[in-house]
Design an enzyme around this catalytic site. Structure first.
Site, mmCIF file in Angstrom:
data_model
loop_
_atom_site.group_PDB
_atom_site.id
_atom_site.type_symbol
_atom_site.label_atom_id
_atom_site.label_comp_id
_atom_site.label_asym_id
_atom_site.label_seq_id
_atom_site.Cartn_x
_atom_site.Cartn_y
_atom_site.Cartn_z
ATOM 1 N NE ARG A 7 -0.578 -0.187 4.901
ATOM 2 C CZ ARG A 7 -0.710 0.422 5.833
ATOM 3 N NH1 ARG A 7 -1.493 1.441 6.163
ATOM 4 N NH2 ARG A 7 0.086 0.213 6.964
ATOM 5 C CB SER A 34 -5.634 3.414 6.063
ATOM 6 O OG SER A 34 -5.883 3.863 7.324
ATOM 7 C CD GLU A 55 -17.333 2.587 2.001
ATOM 8 O OE1 GLU A 55 -18.693 2.594 1.958
ATOM 9 O OE2 GLU A 55 -16.618 2.816 2.867
ATOM 10 C CG PHE A 80 -15.073 -1.108 3.332
ATOM 11 C CD1 PHE A 80 -16.088 -1.770 3.884
ATOM 12 C CD2 PHE A 80 -14.070 -0.478 3.724
ATOM 13 C CE1 PHE A 80 -15.834 -1.921 5.378
ATOM 14 C CE2 PHE A 80 -13.934 -0.390 5.221
ATOM 15 C CZ PHE A 80 -14.738 -1.250 6.030
ATOM 16 C CG ASP A 114 -8.506 -2.963 12.222
ATOM 17 O OD1 ASP A 114 -8.276 -2.652 13.462
ATOM 18 O OD2 ASP A 114 -8.429 -1.877 11.187
ATOM 19 N NE ARG A 164 -2.650 -2.038 9.570
ATOM 20 C CZ ARG A 164 -2.292 -2.443 10.742
ATOM 21 N NH1 ARG A 164 -2.485 -3.899 10.974
ATOM 22 N NH2 ARG A 164 -2.124 -1.562 11.666
#
Lengths: 307, 272
Positions: A7, A34, A55, A80, A114, A164
């Site tokens: 990312r 993020s 979204e 999403f 998460d 991530r």
């Protein structure tokens, strides 16, 4: 060896190519820190839009931009992008073949703490099922950067999957990335490990472990899941045994894509290393990879099962 | 009302022609979404024959009303009438929901409800960004206001002050299983969009004069997106289909087909 999250490479690449490709606009659903689109936003504030936590509107607005000569990159977390806004991606981007790049971050289990609601483990399957969609899952920072540029220059919808967690760099800067082309990272004759995304690094480690045991493993990197490189899969099949490895459910991802090719063209014994039809959970990325059997050792075990 | 700068009789005649294309196409083809298309024929006549310039953009959010759009494109001279003879057939450029890759003049492939307004946000935002003067018109149904995506777009358009975006709700009060009021309309669209920051006007959706005057005054307020709530009658122009939920999708039998064609003749006289 340097470690970079894909990312992070995505964010840097966007800001770099934004200089030469003026048509690029970037849309994000309130996650730019993020997804790393904030790097682009800082450099080109007039070409960046925070759409809010919305979204569906993110994807449709991107589609609208695409009909006005822009190259929109729409970014949010993979869960999403492919879940919440699936039908916008299907009907308003893929069906009319619009030039939208869906750049999704935080894919896979390695989102970590998460937990399951945010760990997208089925996004490749969902995106692969869509006609007109190109699906790319880079393995490291170098490949991610090259993939971003290639996607921007490619005409049509592209799904880019980023992670991530920081991962080891595998490729040299002069590596020649081509959409739809896999590469053999290590030649071998006894078994072929076909991997995608962050599992490419694990596949290379697995090949080393196998070498200690006298097994000569080929390692193939598949960054483009669709269109998939059939030629390289058939070449890998000449080893007589195949292990696929992906940080994704074994339903509909790389393992399925490889099996689809082999079943029709060259039936070959194979094992799939991936998430076994279950949700993730909270934990540290490394703990999760171990718990869900997504390590080099798991690849070795799968390879040995066929010997 | 100020002196009219347009030919109302011409717009009425074009609206009639659109209705004629809708009804004859469904009669010839044996089925189609007649009721919803008839509901918005006057709006499309005014938009295509009176309001929109070359660069303006139009999105038919409720794609199942495409017979009205196809009819308007025929009347505008963008496509030949004969194309309607292929309606819903394999490989046809005029399928059951409009396809931008198949028919010139169709700006967006639509069909799934709640997509039009968000798409319109993209067009309107791109115009602002590129300093272009075109307006983006989005025609929505009232039933599709149930889709949450509209409310994402409604907030965004107001937030970004997209006063080059003009939305129209064809409010005929009916959706497939009943009235909007009994299904999912706890408050008026005027109140809802108003509270989101839109400038809202209500018109009789079958009065070409009211539609024209209102559309030509958009944006109603600088810095706000505009919404026109057009009060309409579903199935308008076919006596037995008017305000009748059973004619959302119409499979005419011989008797109904004959009656419809006879009513068309009477309608034609009325709009002369």
């Amino acid at each position: 060896m340097t470690k970079v999250a894909t990312r992070e490479a995505y964010g840097q690449a966007l800001a770099e190519i934004g200089e030469e490709i003026k048509e690029i606009v970037v849309l994000d659903a309130d996650l730019s820190g993020s997804t790393k689109t904030a790097i682009f936003a800082k450099k080109y504030p007039e070409r960046f839009f925070n759409m809010g936590i919305a979204e569906q509107n993110l994807m449709s607005t991107a589609a609208g931009f695409a009909t006005c000569g822009k190259i929109p990159f729409a970014s949010t977390f993979a869960i999403f992008a492919t879940g919440r806004a699936f039908e916008q991606v299907r009907n308003s981007i893929c069906y009319p073949q619009l030039n939208v790049k869906i750049a999704a971050t935080h894919a896979g289990l390695t989102v970590g703490e998460d937990g399951a609601t945010h760990q997208s483990i089925e996004d490749l399957a969902i995106m692969r099922a869509l006609p007109n969609m190109t699906v790319i899952n880079p393995a490291d920072g170098v490949e991610a950067k090259k993939a971003v540029k290639a996607a921007a220059l490619h005409k049509g919808p592209v799904y880019l999957r980023f992670g991530r967690m920081a991962v080891e760099t595998i490729f040299d800067e002069d590596y020649d990335f081509q959409i739809g082309k896999g590469e053999i990272l290590k030649e071998g004759t006894d078994v072929a490990i076909i991997a995608t995304g962050i599992m490419v690094g694990e596949a290379l480690k697995a090949a080393k472990l196998l070498e200690h045991d006298g097994v000569n493993a080929m390692v193939v990197n598949i960054h483009t899941l669709k269109p998939i490189d059939e030629e390289i899969i058939l070449k890998a099949a000449e080893c007589g045994a195949i292990v696929t490895a992906e940080e994704h459910t074994i339903i509909g991802g790389l393992g399925s894509a490889v099996a689809e090719v082999l079943a029709e063209k060259k039936p070959t014994p194979m094992r799939k290393v991936g998430i076994k039809d279950q949700f993730g959970q909270s934990g540290k990325p490394d703990e999760l990879l171990k718990l869900y059997n997504l390590t080099a050792e798991d690849i070795v075990k799968a390879a040995k099962e066929m010997k | 009302m100020s002196e009219l700068s347009y030919d109302a009789a011409f717009l009425r005649k074009k609206a009639f022609n659109i209705r004629k294309h809708i009804i004859t196409t469904v009669v010839n083809n044996g089925e189609g979404h007649a009721g919803p298309a008839l509901s918005c024929a006057d709006i499309l006549s005014v938009l295509y024959m009176g309001i929109m310039g070359e660069d303006d953009r139009f999105i038919l959010s409720a794609g199942h009303k495409c017979l009205a759009l196809y009819g308007a494109l025929v009347e505008k001279g963008v496509v030949d009438r004969s194309v309607l003879d292929t309606y819903n057939q394999l490989g046809s450029p005029v399928p059951g929901h409009p396809d931008m890759t198949k028919l010139p003049g169709v700006e967006f492939s639509t069909g799934s409800l709640g997509h039009g307004l968000p798409l319109g946000c993209g067009l309107a935002l791109a115009a602002k960004m590129q300093n272009k003067n075109y307006k983006t018109y989005v025609l929505m149904g009232d039933g599709e206001q149930g889709e949450g995506s509209n409310w994402e777009a409604a907030a965004f358009a107001a937030q970004k002050k997209l006063d080059n975006l003009v939305a129209i709700i064809d409010e005929n009060g009916l959706q497939i299983n009943g009235t909007t009021k009994e299904i999912l309309k706890p408050t008026s669209y005027e109140a809802r969009y108003g509270s989101f920051g839109w400038a809202v006007k209500v018109v009789n959706g079958h009065s070409v004069e009211e539609i024209y005057e209102t559309l030509s005054s958009a944006p109603f307020e600088a810095g706000r997106p505009s919404l026109i709530v057009a009060k309409t009658i579903k199935g308008k122009g076919l006596s037995f289909a008017e305000n009748n939920v059973n004619y959302h999708h119409w499979n005419p039998d011989k008797e109904e087909a004959d009656k419809a064609l006879a009513e068309l003749k009477a309608l034609e006289k009325g709009c002369m």
